[in-house]
Design a protein around this motif. Structure first.
Motif, PDB file in Angstrom:
ATOM      1  N   UNK A  30       0.795  -0.731  -0.415  1.00 52.18           N
ATOM      2  CA  UNK A  30       0.041   0.336   0.156  1.00 52.18           C
ATOM      3  C   UNK A  30       0.773   1.407  -0.006  1.00 52.18           C
ATOM      4  N   UNK A  31       1.689   1.267   0.614  1.00 53.45           N
ATOM      5  CA  UNK A  31       2.575   2.675   0.596  1.00 53.45           C
ATOM      6  C   UNK A  31       3.697   2.266  -0.697  1.00 53.45           C
ATOM      7  N   UNK A  36       3.442   5.762  -6.168  1.00 57.70           N
ATOM      8  CA  UNK A  36       3.557   5.577  -7.446  1.00 57.70           C
ATOM      9  C   UNK A  36       2.583   7.052  -7.944  1.00 57.70           C
ATOM     10  N   UNK A  37       1.367   6.628  -6.864  1.00 56.29           N
ATOM     11  CA  UNK A  37       0.244   8.031  -6.512  1.00 56.29           C
ATOM     12  C   UNK A  37       1.089   9.150  -7.360  1.00 56.29           C
ATOM     13  N   UNK A  38       1.659   9.738  -6.302  1.00 52.28           N
ATOM     14  CA  UNK A  38       1.963  11.072  -5.523  1.00 52.28           C
ATOM     15  C   UNK A  38       3.005  11.484  -7.042  1.00 52.28           C
ATOM     16  N   UNK A  39       4.016  10.445  -7.436  1.00 51.66           N
ATOM     17  CA  UNK A  39       5.045  10.722  -8.400  1.00 51.66           C
ATOM     18  C   UNK A  39       4.422  10.825  -9.752  1.00 51.66           C
ATOM     19  N   UNK A  40       3.147  10.010  -9.825  1.00 55.26           N
ATOM     20  CA  UNK A  40       2.296   9.788 -11.422  1.00 55.26           C
ATOM     21  C   UNK A  40       1.791  11.434 -10.972  1.00 55.26           C
ATOM     22  N   UNK A  50      -3.793  18.639  -5.029  1.00 56.67           N
ATOM     23  CA  UNK A  50      -4.971  17.531  -5.671  1.00 56.67           C
ATOM     24  C   UNK A  50      -4.572  16.843  -4.919  1.00 56.67           C
ATOM     25  N   UNK A  51      -3.797  16.217  -4.234  1.00 56.11           N
ATOM     26  CA  UNK A  51      -3.266  14.697  -3.731  1.00 56.11           C
ATOM     27  C   UNK A  51      -4.423  15.173  -2.657  1.00 56.11           C
ATOM     28  N   UNK A  59      -1.514  13.674   2.213  1.00 54.36           N
ATOM     29  CA  UNK A  59      -0.694  15.222   2.161  1.00 54.36           C
ATOM     30  C   UNK A  59       0.968  14.614   1.623  1.00 54.36           C
ATOM     31  N   UNK A  60       1.407  15.880   0.768  1.00 57.81           N
ATOM     32  CA  UNK A  60       2.449  15.063   0.387  1.00 57.81           C
ATOM     33  C   UNK A  60       3.916  16.645   0.269  1.00 57.81           C
TER      34      UNK A  60
END
Length: 123
Positions: A30-31, A36-40, A50-51, A59-60
């Motif tokens: 999951x991590x 991957x979602x953050x980097x994409x 947006x995240x 939170x990024x």
């Protein structure tokens, strides 16, 4: 007599402190999905806002992203490690900086999934 009353008070205070539980350990799969979602999102020109407003909210924080660098590619290492209950991932970033120069670097991110989901680049 005072010491007899003091011992139960200390035990009670210590028990209250030990009663607070840590969040669960961040699952590696999951991590990695969150990373991957953050980097994409970054690679596609998205924003940290947006995240944060997405579902689930993430939170990024990455100083290169904040300074306007564009992510052209990335590679998440197969190995990971831990910082307490959080997952630590090493990522190779290929960037185009705000001044137009390209740059490659290896960085570490800490990913925590609990009551909130947080991805922070380690400095």
């Amino acid at each position: 007599m005072r010491s007899i009353l003091l011992v139960p008070a200390i035990v009670c205070i210590a028990a209250m402190g030990c009663d607070s539980s840590l969040p669960p350990q961040t699952d590696s799969t999951k991590g990695r999905e969150v990373m991957k979602r953050v980097l994409d999102t970054w690679k596609q020109g998205g924003t940290v806002e947006e995240l944060k407003s997405g579902s689930p909210s993430v939170t990024a924080r990455d100083p290169d992203w904040s300074s306007g660098s564009k992510l052209t590619s990335y590679e998440i290492a197969d190995e990971d490690s831990r910082a307490g209950v959080d997952l630590v991932l090493t990522v190779k970033l290929s960037l185009t900086r705000a001044d137009g120069r390209t740059q490659e670097k290896k960085v570490n991110y800490t990913v925590g999934i609990g009551s909130s989901t947080v991805v922070v680049r380690n400095e």
